[in-house]
Scaffold this active site. Structure first.
Site, short mmCIF file in Angstrom:
data_model
loop_
_atom_site.label_atom_id
_atom_site.label_comp_id
_atom_site.label_asym_id
_atom_site.label_seq_id
_atom_site.Cartn_x
_atom_site.Cartn_y
_atom_site.Cartn_z
N GLU A 40 0.80 -1.23 0.00
CA GLU A 40 0.00 0.00 0.00
C GLU A 40 0.84 1.28 0.00
O GLU A 40 0.29 2.35 -0.23
CB GLU A 40 -0.95 0.00 1.19
CG GLU A 40 -0.31 0.27 2.52
CD GLU A 40 -1.17 1.23 3.33
OE1 GLU A 40 -2.33 1.46 2.98
OE2 GLU A 40 -0.65 1.78 4.31
N HIS A 80 -4.04 3.36 2.52
CA HIS A 80 -3.62 4.10 1.34
C HIS A 80 -4.00 3.40 0.03
O HIS A 80 -3.50 3.75 -1.03
CB HIS A 80 -2.10 4.31 1.35
CG HIS A 80 -1.64 5.22 2.45
ND1 HIS A 80 -0.42 5.05 3.08
CD2 HIS A 80 -2.23 6.29 3.05
CE1 HIS A 80 -0.28 5.99 4.01
NE2 HIS A 80 -1.36 6.74 4.00
#
Length: 255
Positions: free
Chosen positions: A39, A68
């Protein structure tokens, strides 16, 4: 069997390090399955097509994410097009992508579930309720959970809650490896946080001075990826693929 789980990969340096080190690590430890949290793998965090492909080409079988996941709007289609890219399962119904997948390997199969905590994080659906809904739908005993969460207590709670129900609960997000790897109830491998893969002389993978300034002055700063020598943090979970019981978990740090 041996599953390698690698913690949050940070930026291009982290991806390059994975590419250089992962084939040898997999050979050295006899790895059958590799899961990587990606991520933060794109430059500036999030994940994009370039960083996803870098992790897959390096040897990842599954890529998980976290808070994210959708940072790069132009890469949202990845979560629709790539069967082995997961976002947290407790995003609300209707969100693009998926939070779990079962992978058929012939003589055995395994499931990967991506969850996100809600303490000090985004207000997603309750991860405990979400996994209660998911588990009855899974037809393999080999179940691995990436629990992307801030609070150590919430991670511990999930570990004990899922003890005996899944093969492993592996924490991500804080980028700092913990020393509490264990087998709970002689069944479920657990660690609070696997750690990160990226620049070692850094603050969670980013340059030191801007991070310090953020805490000193409480003003917005531009974080950029640190460029020092890298480290790779992960765990190896050994398990019986016929019943999903983990019998060993070992931390590894590669510099």
């Amino acid at each position: 069997m041996n599953l390698l789980f690698i913690g949050d990969v940070v930026g291009k340096n982290g991806c390059d390090f994975i590419r250089n080190k992962l084939p040898y690590i997999k050979h050295q430890h006899g790895i059958d399955i590799t899961i990587i949290n990606g991520e933060n793998s794109a430059q500036g965090n999030g994940i994009n097509n370039l960083s996803y492909n870098a992790l897959i080409n390096a040897g990842a079988d599954v890529v998980t994410t976290g808070n994210h996941a959708f940072r790069r709007r132009d890469s949202w289609n990845l979560f629709v097009d790539r069967f082995n890219l997961l976002r947290p399962a407790n995003y609300p119904n209707g969100c693009i992508g998926k939070g779990m997948e079962v992978f058929d390997c012939g003589r055995y199969s395994y499931c990967v579930i991506n969850l996100m905590g809600t303490s000090f994080m985004d207000s997603l659906d309750n991860p405990f309720t979400t996994i209660d809904d998911i588990l009855p739908t899974i037809d393999t005993p080999n179940i691995f959970v990436d629990f992307h969460a801030e609070a150590t207590a919430e991670k511990k709670a999930m570990g004990y809650y899922l003890a005996g129900k899944v093969t492993a609960v592996l924490g991500t997000h804080t980028h700092v490896p913990t020393a509490d790897e264990t087998i709970i109830n002689e069944h479920t491998a657990y660690i609070t946080d696997v750690g990160m893969t990226g620049a070692e002389r850094s603050i969670l993978g980013v340059k030191i001075k801007p991070a310090i300034d953020r805490f000193r002055f409480h003003m917005p700063v531009q974080f950029t990826e640190a460029e020092s020598s890298c480290m790779m943090c992960g765990v190896i979970v050994s398990f019986n693929e016929s019943n999903g019981i983990a019998y060993n978990i070992k931390r590894i740090v590669v510099r």
